[in-house]
Design a protein around this motif. Structure first.
Motif, PDB file in Angstrom:
ATOM      1  N   ALA A 153     -22.749  31.337  77.388  1.00 52.30           N
ATOM      2  CA  ALA A 153     -21.555  30.478  77.356  1.00 52.30           C
ATOM      3  C   ALA A 153     -21.376  29.970  75.936  1.00 52.30           C
ATOM      4  CB  ALA A 153     -21.683  29.312  78.322  1.00 52.30           C
ATOM      5  N   ALA A 154     -20.124  29.815  75.511  1.00 51.90           N
ATOM      6  CA  ALA A 154     -19.843  29.298  74.176  1.00 51.90           C
ATOM      7  C   ALA A 154     -18.409  28.810  74.132  1.00 51.90           C
ATOM      8  CB  ALA A 154     -20.063  30.386  73.115  1.00 51.90           C
ATOM      9  N   SER A 155     -18.152  27.828  73.283  1.00 48.71           N
ATOM     10  CA  SER A 155     -16.793  27.328  73.133  1.00 48.71           C
ATOM     11  C   SER A 155     -16.645  26.636  71.785  1.00 48.71           C
ATOM     12  CB  SER A 155     -16.432  26.362  74.266  1.00 48.71           C
ATOM     13  OG  SER A 155     -15.045  26.076  74.248  1.00 48.71           O
ATOM     14  N   ASP A 156     -15.404  26.305  71.455  1.00 45.46           N
ATOM     15  CA  ASP A 156     -15.070  25.703  70.166  1.00 45.46           C
ATOM     16  C   ASP A 156     -13.949  24.706  70.398  1.00 45.46           C
ATOM     17  OD1 ASP A 156     -14.318  25.042  67.625  1.00 45.46           O
ATOM     18  OD2 ASP A 156     -14.221  27.099  66.884  1.00 45.46           O
TER      19      ASP A 156
ATOM     20  N   ARG B  20     -15.065  36.277  72.007  1.00 45.69           N
ATOM     21  CA  ARG B  20     -15.205  36.138  70.560  1.00 45.69           C
ATOM     22  C   ARG B  20     -16.185  35.017  70.216  1.00 45.69           C
ATOM     23  NH1 ARG B  20      -9.529  36.915  70.819  1.00 45.69           N
ATOM     24  NH2 ARG B  20      -9.161  34.668  70.529  1.00 45.69           N
ATOM     25  N   LEU B  21     -16.137  33.913  70.977  1.00 40.95           N
ATOM     26  CA  LEU B  21     -17.047  32.804  70.732  1.00 40.95           C
ATOM     27  C   LEU B  21     -18.486  33.200  71.026  1.00 40.95           C
ATOM     28  CD1 LEU B  21     -14.907  29.903  72.179  1.00 40.95           C
ATOM     29  CD2 LEU B  21     -15.733  30.061  69.826  1.00 40.95           C
ATOM     30  N   GLN B  22     -18.674  34.001  72.080  1.00 40.69           N
ATOM     31  CA  GLN B  22     -20.027  34.454  72.396  1.00 40.69           C
ATOM     32  C   GLN B  22     -20.564  35.354  71.295  1.00 40.69           C
ATOM     33  OE1 GLN B  22     -19.214  36.074  76.340  1.00 40.69           O
ATOM     34  NE2 GLN B  22     -20.378  34.402  77.271  1.00 40.69           N
ATOM     35  N   GLN B  23     -19.667  36.164  70.712  1.00 41.01           N
ATOM     36  CA  GLN B  23     -20.076  37.007  69.597  1.00 41.01           C
ATOM     37  C   GLN B  23     -20.467  36.153  68.400  1.00 41.01           C
ATOM     38  OE1 GLN B  23     -17.069  39.716  68.251  1.00 41.01           O
ATOM     39  NE2 GLN B  23     -18.448  40.847  66.922  1.00 41.01           N
ATOM     40  N   TRP B  24     -19.656  35.083  68.134  1.00 42.37           N
ATOM     41  CA  TRP B  24     -20.007  34.173  67.031  1.00 42.37           C
ATOM     42  C   TRP B  24     -21.366  33.544  67.267  1.00 42.37           C
ATOM     43  CZ3 TRP B  24     -20.716  29.054  68.555  1.00 42.37           C
ATOM     44  CH2 TRP B  24     -21.162  28.213  67.549  1.00 42.37           C
TER      45      TRP B  24
ATOM     46  N   THR C  34     -31.059  27.064  76.474  1.00 45.24           N
ATOM     47  CA  THR C  34     -30.995  26.210  75.288  1.00 45.24           C
ATOM     48  C   THR C  34     -29.534  26.042  74.877  1.00 45.24           C
ATOM     49  OG1 THR C  34     -33.163  26.912  74.478  1.00 45.24           O
ATOM     50  CG2 THR C  34     -31.664  25.919  72.875  1.00 45.24           C
ATOM     51  N   MET C  35     -29.117  24.795  74.730  1.00 44.67           N
ATOM     52  CA  MET C  35     -27.760  24.494  74.282  1.00 44.67           C
ATOM     53  C   MET C  35     -27.814  24.108  72.809  1.00 44.67           C
ATOM     54  SD  MET C  35     -24.453  23.937  75.022  1.00 44.67           S
ATOM     55  CE  MET C  35     -24.259  23.530  76.771  1.00 44.67           C
ATOM     56  N   VAL C  36     -27.048  24.816  71.969  1.00 44.79           N
ATOM     57  CA  VAL C  36     -26.947  24.506  70.549  1.00 44.79           C
ATOM     58  C   VAL C  36     -25.575  23.886  70.307  1.00 44.79           C
ATOM     59  CG1 VAL C  36     -26.943  25.421  68.198  1.00 44.79           C
ATOM     60  CG2 VAL C  36     -28.490  26.381  69.908  1.00 44.79           C
ATOM     61  N   VAL C  37     -25.563  22.686  69.737  1.00 45.24           N
ATOM     62  CA  VAL C  37     -24.312  21.965  69.473  1.00 45.24           C
ATOM     63  C   VAL C  37     -24.156  21.816  67.958  1.00 45.24           C
ATOM     64  CG1 VAL C  37     -23.003  19.838  69.847  1.00 45.24           C
ATOM     65  CG2 VAL C  37     -24.519  20.706  71.645  1.00 45.24           C
ATOM     66  N   VAL C  38     -23.007  22.269  67.436  1.00 48.71           N
ATOM     67  CA  VAL C  38     -22.717  22.182  66.004  1.00 48.71           C
ATOM     68  C   VAL C  38     -21.569  21.194  65.810  1.00 48.71           C
ATOM     69  CG1 VAL C  38     -22.159  23.462  63.897  1.00 48.71           C
ATOM     70  CG2 VAL C  38     -23.379  24.608  65.773  1.00 48.71           C
ATOM     71  N   PRO C  39     -21.859  19.959  65.415  1.00 47.15           N
ATOM     72  CA  PRO C  39     -20.800  18.956  65.244  1.00 47.15           C
ATOM     73  C   PRO C  39     -19.949  19.254  64.020  1.00 47.15           C
ATOM     74  CG  PRO C  39     -22.895  18.067  64.531  1.00 47.15           C
ATOM     75  CD  PRO C  39     -23.192  19.414  65.123  1.00 47.15           C
ATOM     76  N   PRO C  40     -18.802  18.596  63.893  1.00 46.13           N
ATOM     77  CA  PRO C  40     -17.914  18.849  62.753  1.00 46.13           C
ATOM     78  C   PRO C  40     -18.572  18.495  61.424  1.00 46.13           C
ATOM     79  CG  PRO C  40     -17.190  16.923  63.994  1.00 46.13           C
ATOM     80  CD  PRO C  40     -18.237  17.595  64.819  1.00 46.13           C
TER      81      PRO C  40
ATOM     82  N   ASP D 136     -16.785  20.849  79.442  1.00 44.11           N
ATOM     83  CA  ASP D 136     -15.973  19.941  78.634  1.00 44.11           C
ATOM     84  C   ASP D 136     -16.882  19.214  77.658  1.00 44.11           C
ATOM     85  OD1 ASP D 136     -13.180  20.010  79.702  1.00 44.11           O
ATOM     86  OD2 ASP D 136     -14.206  19.477  81.555  1.00 44.11           O
ATOM     87  N   ILE D 137     -16.456  19.103  76.399  1.00 44.95           N
ATOM     88  CA  ILE D 137     -17.183  18.302  75.414  1.00 44.95           C
ATOM     89  C   ILE D 137     -16.201  17.294  74.824  1.00 44.95           C
ATOM     90  CG2 ILE D 137     -16.780  19.912  73.494  1.00 44.95           C
ATOM     91  CD1 ILE D 137     -19.646  19.136  72.535  1.00 44.95           C
ATOM     92  N   SER D 138     -16.660  16.060  74.700  1.00 44.88           N
ATOM     93  CA  SER D 138     -15.771  14.983  74.277  1.00 44.88           C
ATOM     94  C   SER D 138     -15.617  14.896  72.766  1.00 44.88           C
ATOM     95  CB  SER D 138     -16.286  13.636  74.808  1.00 44.88           C
ATOM     96  OG  SER D 138     -17.577  13.354  74.281  1.00 44.88           O
ATOM     97  N   LEU D 139     -16.455  15.607  72.002  1.00 42.08           N
ATOM     98  CA  LEU D 139     -16.425  15.511  70.540  1.00 42.08           C
ATOM     99  C   LEU D 139     -15.498  16.582  69.968  1.00 42.08           C
ATOM    100  CD1 LEU D 139     -17.770  13.950  68.179  1.00 42.08           C
ATOM    101  CD2 LEU D 139     -19.449  15.812  68.071  1.00 42.08           C
ATOM    102  N   PRO D 140     -14.427  16.189  69.282  1.00 39.94           N
ATOM    103  CA  PRO D 140     -13.485  17.181  68.715  1.00 39.94           C
ATOM    104  C   PRO D 140     -14.141  18.009  67.614  1.00 39.94           C
ATOM    105  CG  PRO D 140     -12.512  14.970  68.783  1.00 39.94           C
ATOM    106  CD  PRO D 140     -13.973  14.811  69.046  1.00 39.94           C
ATOM    107  N   ASN D 141     -13.536  19.173  67.353  1.00 34.96           N
ATOM    108  CA  ASN D 141     -13.963  20.031  66.236  1.00 34.96           C
ATOM    109  C   ASN D 141     -15.440  20.377  66.297  1.00 34.96           C
ATOM    110  OD1 ASN D 141     -11.310  19.837  65.112  1.00 34.96           O
ATOM    111  ND2 ASN D 141     -11.864  17.859  64.241  1.00 34.96           N
ATOM    112  N   THR D 142     -15.902  20.696  67.498  1.00 42.85           N
ATOM    113  CA  THR D 142     -17.324  20.978  67.725  1.00 42.85           C
ATOM    114  C   THR D 142     -17.503  22.344  68.376  1.00 42.85           C
ATOM    115  OG1 THR D 142     -17.819  18.630  67.972  1.00 42.85           O
ATOM    116  CG2 THR D 142     -19.413  20.172  68.891  1.00 42.85           C
ATOM    117  N   ARG D 143     -18.478  23.089  67.884  1.00 41.66           N
ATOM    118  CA  ARG D 143     -18.836  24.364  68.505  1.00 41.66           C
ATOM    119  C   ARG D 143     -20.136  24.208  69.288  1.00 41.66           C
ATOM    120  NH1 ARG D 143     -18.996  28.617  63.722  1.00 41.66           N
ATOM    121  NH2 ARG D 143     -20.174  26.920  62.779  1.00 41.66           N
ATOM    122  N   TRP D 144     -20.265  24.941  70.366  1.00 36.07           N
ATOM    123  CA  TRP D 144     -21.516  24.926  71.116  1.00 36.07           C
ATOM    124  C   TRP D 144     -21.750  26.290  71.742  1.00 36.07           C
ATOM    125  CZ3 TRP D 144     -21.270  26.207  76.207  1.00 36.07           C
ATOM    126  CH2 TRP D 144     -20.059  25.999  76.883  1.00 36.07           C
ATOM    127  N   ALA D 145     -22.996  26.579  72.026  1.00 26.99           N
ATOM    128  CA  ALA D 145     -23.365  27.832  72.681  1.00 26.99           C
ATOM    129  C   ALA D 145     -24.591  27.590  73.543  1.00 26.99           C
ATOM    130  CB  ALA D 145     -23.645  28.922  71.654  1.00 26.99           C
TER     131      ALA D 145
END
Length: 264
Positions: free
Chosen positions: A174-177, A248-252, A201-207, A155-164
């Motif tokens: 693991a990956a989600s959007d 699909r998210l893992q592919q991204w 390594t966790m990569v977080v891409v904020p909005p 779970d991530i509390s920040l909306p409109n965020t991608r992570w892998a």
């Protein structure tokens, strides 16, 4: 043009999870390049991430014994480095790699490096997302050390965020959007991620439209992979949909890691 001088305000990195240094290279460094210096202190030993947000900029950080503790050199993109600092006073010197550029603004983000330990009880990452700007995309990297493997939901509390999350070989595990919420009605319908012991390594891409620094939390929660609403391990329609979207998210993420990486 004047000699480089330090700022009168001296921040303490230990008092905040995030610090940012901004200035202009109005001075002259030892090598003749446009430069500037800023001083900061550390009151409690810790490991920190340093990220220069400008192209063709060099940063050298020295302790009070004039020893270099870390350095950064950006080219076309941003650059980052990490260092473990003990209590004391430090000086960061910013100089331009491109001498023909003239006086320029610069900014450097400093965050506490969190080495998250994942146990059978899960783990939690606390961070502060920064608005993109000054050439900075806002992408963050965090280290997770899984000491007890298992299956987890996230779970991530920040909306409109991608992570892998990637293993040491760069494979996405693991990956989600969060900009596309799962059609989740309860805990059992959330996608699961199987993690083996090791470092990730966790990569977080904020909005991209983030307007101000925003605190967020990302949690890993243990989950029995065989448990479903019906009490069997039969895949439901919603689980199939979530599984396909996770693929699909893992592919991204695997395609995007080379684009978001930085060069020191």
């Amino acid at each position: 043009m004047t000699d480089i001088s330090t700022s009168t305000y001296v921040p303490n990195l230990s008092s905040s999870a995030f610090s940012q240094f901004k200035g202009r290279t109005t001075g002259v460094g030892a090598d003749g390049a446009n430069a500037d210096s800023q001083t900061f202190t550390v009151s409690k030993a810790g490991e920190y991430n340093f990220k220069i947000n400008n192209s063709f900029t060099n940063v050298e950080i020295r302790n009070d014994r004039n020893e270099v503790v870390t350095s950064l050199r950006s080219n076309e993109s941003t650059a980052d480095a990490s260092a473990r600092l003990g209590p004391g006073t430090y000086t960061a010197t910013f100089s331009q790699g491109n001498r023909a550029a003239g006086v320029r603004d610069y900014s450097m983000d400093v965050t506490e490096k969190q080495n998250i330990l994942v146990t059978a009880g899960g783990a939690s990452l606390k961070g502060t997302a920064q608005p993109p700007g000054n050439g900075d995309t806002g992408v963050q990297k965090h280290t997770f050390n899984v000491v007890q493997g298992g299956t987890f939901t996230a779970d991530i509390s920040l909306p409109n965020t991608r992570w892998a999350m990637m293993d040491k070989d760069g494979k996405v595990v693991a990956a989600s959007d969060s900009s596309k919420p799962d059609a989740q009605q309860n805990f059992l319908q959330k996608p699961t991620y199987k993690l083996q012991p090791g470092q990730y390594t966790m990569v977080v891409v904020p909005p991209s439209d983030l307007k101000s620094p925003t605190d967020f939390r990302l949690g890993l929660v243990p989950r029995n992979p065989d448990l479903t609403e019906s009490g069997t391990n039969q895949e439901s329609a919603i689980q199939k949909t979530l599984r396909e979207r996770q693929s699909r998210l893992q592919q991204w993420a695997s395609q995007g890691t080379t684009k978001t990486s930085t060069k020191a």
